[in-house]
Design a protein around this motif. Structure first.
Motif, PDB file in Angstrom:
ATOM      1  N   PHE A 241       0.867  -1.170   0.000  1.00  7.22           N
ATOM      2  CA  PHE A 241       0.000   0.000   0.000  1.00  7.22           C
ATOM      3  C   PHE A 241       0.912   1.230   0.000  1.00  7.22           C
ATOM      4  CE2 PHE A 241      -2.913  -2.805   2.712  1.00  7.22           C
ATOM      5  CZ  PHE A 241      -3.709  -3.176   1.638  1.00  7.22           C
ATOM      6  N   PRO A 242       0.938   2.028  -1.066  1.00  7.13           N
ATOM      7  CA  PRO A 242       1.775   3.222  -1.057  1.00  7.13           C
ATOM      8  C   PRO A 242       1.118   4.351  -0.274  1.00  7.13           C
ATOM      9  CG  PRO A 242       0.579   3.111  -3.106  1.00  7.13           C
ATOM     10  CD  PRO A 242       0.212   1.862  -2.334  1.00  7.13           C
ATOM     11  N   ALA A 243       1.921   5.300   0.161  1.00  2.96           N
ATOM     12  CA  ALA A 243       1.398   6.474   0.865  1.00  2.96           C
ATOM     13  C   ALA A 243       0.950   7.513  -0.146  1.00  2.96           C
ATOM     14  CB  ALA A 243       2.474   7.062   1.767  1.00  2.96           C
ATOM     15  N   SER A 244      -0.265   8.025  -0.003  1.00  2.00           N
ATOM     16  CA  SER A 244      -0.724   9.126  -0.840  1.00  2.00           C
ATOM     17  C   SER A 244      -0.083  10.410  -0.319  1.00  2.00           C
ATOM     18  CB  SER A 244      -2.245   9.238  -0.784  1.00  2.00           C
ATOM     19  OG  SER A 244      -2.692  10.358  -1.531  1.00  2.00           O
ATOM     20  N   VAL A 245       0.641  11.116  -1.192  1.00  2.00           N
ATOM     21  CA  VAL A 245       1.353  12.332  -0.788  1.00  2.00           C
ATOM     22  C   VAL A 245       1.000  13.471  -1.728  1.00  2.00           C
ATOM     23  CG1 VAL A 245       3.263  11.015   0.216  1.00  2.00           C
ATOM     24  CG2 VAL A 245       3.399  11.772  -2.174  1.00  2.00           C
ATOM     25  N   TYR A 246       1.324  14.697  -1.307  1.00  2.00           N
ATOM     26  CA  TYR A 246       0.986  15.849  -2.142  1.00  2.00           C
ATOM     27  C   TYR A 246       1.993  16.980  -2.045  1.00  2.00           C
ATOM     28  CZ  TYR A 246      -0.988  17.187   2.399  1.00  2.00           C
ATOM     29  OH  TYR A 246      -1.168  17.444   3.747  1.00  2.00           O
ATOM     30  N   ASP A 247       2.978  16.874  -1.133  1.00  2.00           N
ATOM     31  CA  ASP A 247       4.020  17.897  -1.033  1.00  2.00           C
ATOM     32  C   ASP A 247       5.249  17.307  -0.359  1.00  2.00           C
ATOM     33  OD1 ASP A 247       3.360  17.713   1.667  1.00  2.00           O
ATOM     34  OD2 ASP A 247       2.712  19.799   1.864  1.00  2.00           O
ATOM     35  N   GLY A 248       6.257  18.148  -0.125  1.00  2.00           N
ATOM     36  CA  GLY A 248       7.488  17.662   0.448  1.00  2.00           C
ATOM     37  C   GLY A 248       7.353  17.127   1.858  1.00  2.00           C
ATOM     38  N   ILE A 249       6.586  17.805   2.687  1.00  2.00           N
ATOM     39  CA  ILE A 249       6.415  17.362   4.075  1.00  2.00           C
ATOM     40  C   ILE A 249       5.700  16.018   4.131  1.00  2.00           C
ATOM     41  CG2 ILE A 249       5.214  17.845   6.236  1.00  2.00           C
ATOM     42  CD1 ILE A 249       7.727  19.439   6.039  1.00  2.00           C
ATOM     43  N   SER A 250       4.637  15.846   3.345  1.00  2.00           N
ATOM     44  CA  SER A 250       3.930  14.558   3.364  1.00  2.00           C
ATOM     45  C   SER A 250       4.833  13.446   2.843  1.00  2.00           C
ATOM     46  CB  SER A 250       2.629  14.639   2.566  1.00  2.00           C
ATOM     47  OG  SER A 250       2.855  14.967   1.203  1.00  2.00           O
ATOM     48  N   ALA A 251       5.717  13.766   1.892  1.00  2.00           N
ATOM     49  CA  ALA A 251       6.663  12.764   1.393  1.00  2.00           C
ATOM     50  C   ALA A 251       7.626  12.334   2.492  1.00  2.00           C
ATOM     51  CB  ALA A 251       7.439  13.330   0.208  1.00  2.00           C
ATOM     52  N   ARG A 252       8.101  13.276   3.282  1.00  2.00           N
ATOM     53  CA  ARG A 252       9.023  12.929   4.364  1.00  2.00           C
ATOM     54  C   ARG A 252       8.324  12.124   5.458  1.00  2.00           C
ATOM     55  NH1 ARG A 252      12.901  18.297   4.868  1.00  2.00           N
ATOM     56  NH2 ARG A 252      14.135  17.784   3.013  1.00  2.00           N
ATOM     57  N   ILE A 253       7.097  12.489   5.761  1.00  5.97           N
ATOM     58  CA  ILE A 253       6.347  11.730   6.765  1.00  5.97           C
ATOM     59  C   ILE A 253       6.175  10.285   6.292  1.00  5.97           C
ATOM     60  CG2 ILE A 253       4.109  11.478   7.903  1.00  5.97           C
ATOM     61  CD1 ILE A 253       3.890  14.557   7.826  1.00  5.97           C
ATOM     62  N   ALA A 254       5.850  10.105   5.022  1.00  5.91           N
ATOM     63  CA  ALA A 254       5.642   8.756   4.486  1.00  5.91           C
ATOM     64  C   ALA A 254       6.869   7.886   4.713  1.00  5.91           C
ATOM     65  CB  ALA A 254       5.304   8.827   2.997  1.00  5.91           C
ATOM     66  N   ALA A 255       8.047   8.437   4.465  1.00 10.28           N
ATOM     67  CA  ALA A 255       9.278   7.668   4.676  1.00 10.28           C
ATOM     68  C   ALA A 255       9.535   7.437   6.153  1.00 10.28           C
ATOM     69  CB  ALA A 255      10.461   8.397   4.041  1.00 10.28           C
ATOM     70  N   ASP A 256       9.311   8.459   6.966  1.00 12.36           N
ATOM     71  CA  ASP A 256       9.624   8.353   8.392  1.00 12.36           C
ATOM     72  C   ASP A 256       8.761   7.325   9.108  1.00 12.36           C
ATOM     73  OD1 ASP A 256      11.556  10.230   8.035  1.00 12.36           O
ATOM     74  OD2 ASP A 256      10.570  11.844   9.144  1.00 12.36           O
ATOM     75  N   VAL A 257       7.513   7.126   8.625  1.00 14.46           N
ATOM     76  CA  VAL A 257       6.637   6.158   9.298  1.00 14.46           C
ATOM     77  C   VAL A 257       6.707   4.768   8.677  1.00 14.46           C
ATOM     78  CG1 VAL A 257       5.065   7.984  10.064  1.00 14.46           C
ATOM     79  CG2 VAL A 257       4.560   6.740   7.938  1.00 14.46           C
ATOM     80  N   GLY A 258       7.519   4.600   7.619  1.00 10.32           N
ATOM     81  CA  GLY A 258       7.796   3.251   7.151  1.00 10.32           C
ATOM     82  C   GLY A 258       7.174   2.784   5.854  1.00 10.32           C
ATOM     83  N   PHE A 259       6.568   3.679   5.069  1.00 12.03           N
ATOM     84  CA  PHE A 259       6.027   3.247   3.776  1.00 12.03           C
ATOM     85  C   PHE A 259       7.160   2.883   2.822  1.00 12.03           C
ATOM     86  CE2 PHE A 259       2.184   5.229   5.331  1.00 12.03           C
ATOM     87  CZ  PHE A 259       1.175   4.480   4.743  1.00 12.03           C
ATOM     88  N   GLU A 260       6.854   2.014   1.856  1.00 12.73           N
ATOM     89  CA  GLU A 260       7.855   1.594   0.866  1.00 12.73           C
ATOM     90  C   GLU A 260       7.847   2.458  -0.391  1.00 12.73           C
ATOM     91  OE1 GLU A 260       6.182  -2.308   2.702  1.00 12.73           O
ATOM     92  OE2 GLU A 260       5.393  -0.364   2.051  1.00 12.73           O
ATOM     93  N   ALA A 261       6.733   3.128  -0.673  1.00 12.54           N
ATOM     94  CA  ALA A 261       6.608   3.925  -1.889  1.00 12.54           C
ATOM     95  C   ALA A 261       5.534   4.987  -1.660  1.00 12.54           C
ATOM     96  CB  ALA A 261       6.248   3.045  -3.084  1.00 12.54           C
ATOM     97  N   MET A 262       5.488   5.946  -2.595  1.00 11.82           N
ATOM     98  CA  MET A 262       4.523   7.045  -2.520  1.00 11.82           C
ATOM     99  C   MET A 262       3.678   7.080  -3.792  1.00 11.82           C
ATOM    100  SD  MET A 262       7.007  10.153  -1.231  1.00 11.82           S
ATOM    101  CE  MET A 262       8.118  10.077  -2.644  1.00 11.82           C
ATOM    102  N   MET A 263       2.496   7.696  -3.694  1.00  8.46           N
ATOM    103  CA  MET A 263       1.624   7.914  -4.841  1.00  8.46           C
ATOM    104  C   MET A 263       1.185   9.370  -4.866  1.00  8.46           C
ATOM    105  SD  MET A 263       0.062   6.557  -7.452  1.00  8.46           S
ATOM    106  CE  MET A 263      -1.180   7.133  -8.628  1.00  8.46           C
TER     107      MET A 263
END
Length: 286
Positions: free
Chosen positions: A21-43
């Protein structure tokens, strides 16, 4: 930027045995949060791009340039492989080719091109498809626009909710034969539909949001699904937080009394303040 390494990580997922399940992101901060909490990929979805960049509904009024620029901002701040929804490729097959070129240069790891008739034509509605032949032309153009073979090209269709299972299978088989790396299906309603599609094609599947009773990673993995979206609730949760905070301030709440504000430690972590402090010491003698 380490685009190659990110694309290799996503390729390993696509060619592996497990769904994510990738993390839905929309800016730089949400991208960093996605990585910090352990997601493998972003959408980064086309709809979320429209919401976040121009505050408009998902009606294809966002431009390619605006979408690419936001994808690059997400990639620059983030560290995970980024998948994007390139909609219809912002035009005909020639526009699709350019769309792939621009998004590849922005560092994305995967993109989808769909066969929905977009933007909505005069006198039409939002549930029309282009022909399979035109869709194949778009997929071939997307593949021609790709320079890095590690970039994942996904052929997407929404036919399941418009013309049914039989037409969906015909479209998926045609895009598979054209050479795309993955097949994206939007609008699935039940396991029977997925079972039928999974048994008809060989390429890995990428699913749009599905009913929650289908969000079983073991089941999805066994059906050759490698990426499955969970919706874009993160964006709207953030919108609600901003709305509540501004409303509370307008109504007289003191800043110190506001709930759900990121702690100073979390702010510093997401802004990579320690890195900037070290760079200031190294390069500015500060």
């Amino acid at each position: 930027m380490n685009w190659t390494e990110r694309r290799e990580r996503l390729r390993a997922i696509v060619e592996g045995q497990r769904c994510i399940f990738p993390a839905s992101v929309y800016d730089g901060i949400s991208a960093r949060i996605a990585a910090d909490v352990g997601f493998e990929a972003m959408m980064f979805a086309g709809s979320v791009g429209s919401f976040s960049v121009i505050a408009a509904p998902d009606l294809c009024v966002l431009t390619l340039t605006e979408f690419v620029q936001q994808a690059y901002r997400i990639n620059r701040a983030g560290s995970l492989p980024l998948c994007v929804d390139a909609d219809h490729g912002y035009g005909n097959a020639l526009s699709v080719k350019r769309t792939v070129e621009e998004l590849e240069n922005a560092g994305i790891s995967a993109l989808t091109i769909e066969d929905t008739l977009l933007p909505v034509p005069f006198g039409g509605d939002d549930a029309q498809l282009i022909s399979i032949e035109e869709g194949v032309g778009k997929m071939r153009a997307a593949l021609a626009g790709r320079q890095d073979p590690r970039l994942v090209i996904c052929g997407r269709t929404s036919a399941i909710a418009i013309t049914g299972v039989e037409d969906t299978i015909a479209r998926l088989k045609a895009y598979e034969a054209a050479g795309v790396d993955m097949l994206f299906v939007a609008g699935l309603k039940n396991r029977e539909q997925l079972d039928a599609l999974a048994s008809a094609v060989k390429k890995p599947l990428f699913l749009g949001s599905v009913p929650e009773d289908m969000m079983d990673l073991d089941y999805l993995s066994a059906r050759n699904v490698r990426v499955c979206l969970q919706g874009h609730h993160q964006f709207w949760a953030g919108v609600q937080g901003v709305y509540n905070t501004l409303k509370a301030l307008r109504e007289g709440t003191k800043p110190s009394k506001l709930p759900n504000v990121a702690s100073a430690d979390l702010q510093k972590k997401l802004l990579r303040q320690a890195d900037y402090a070290q760079w200031s010491k190294d390069f500015l003698n500060n």
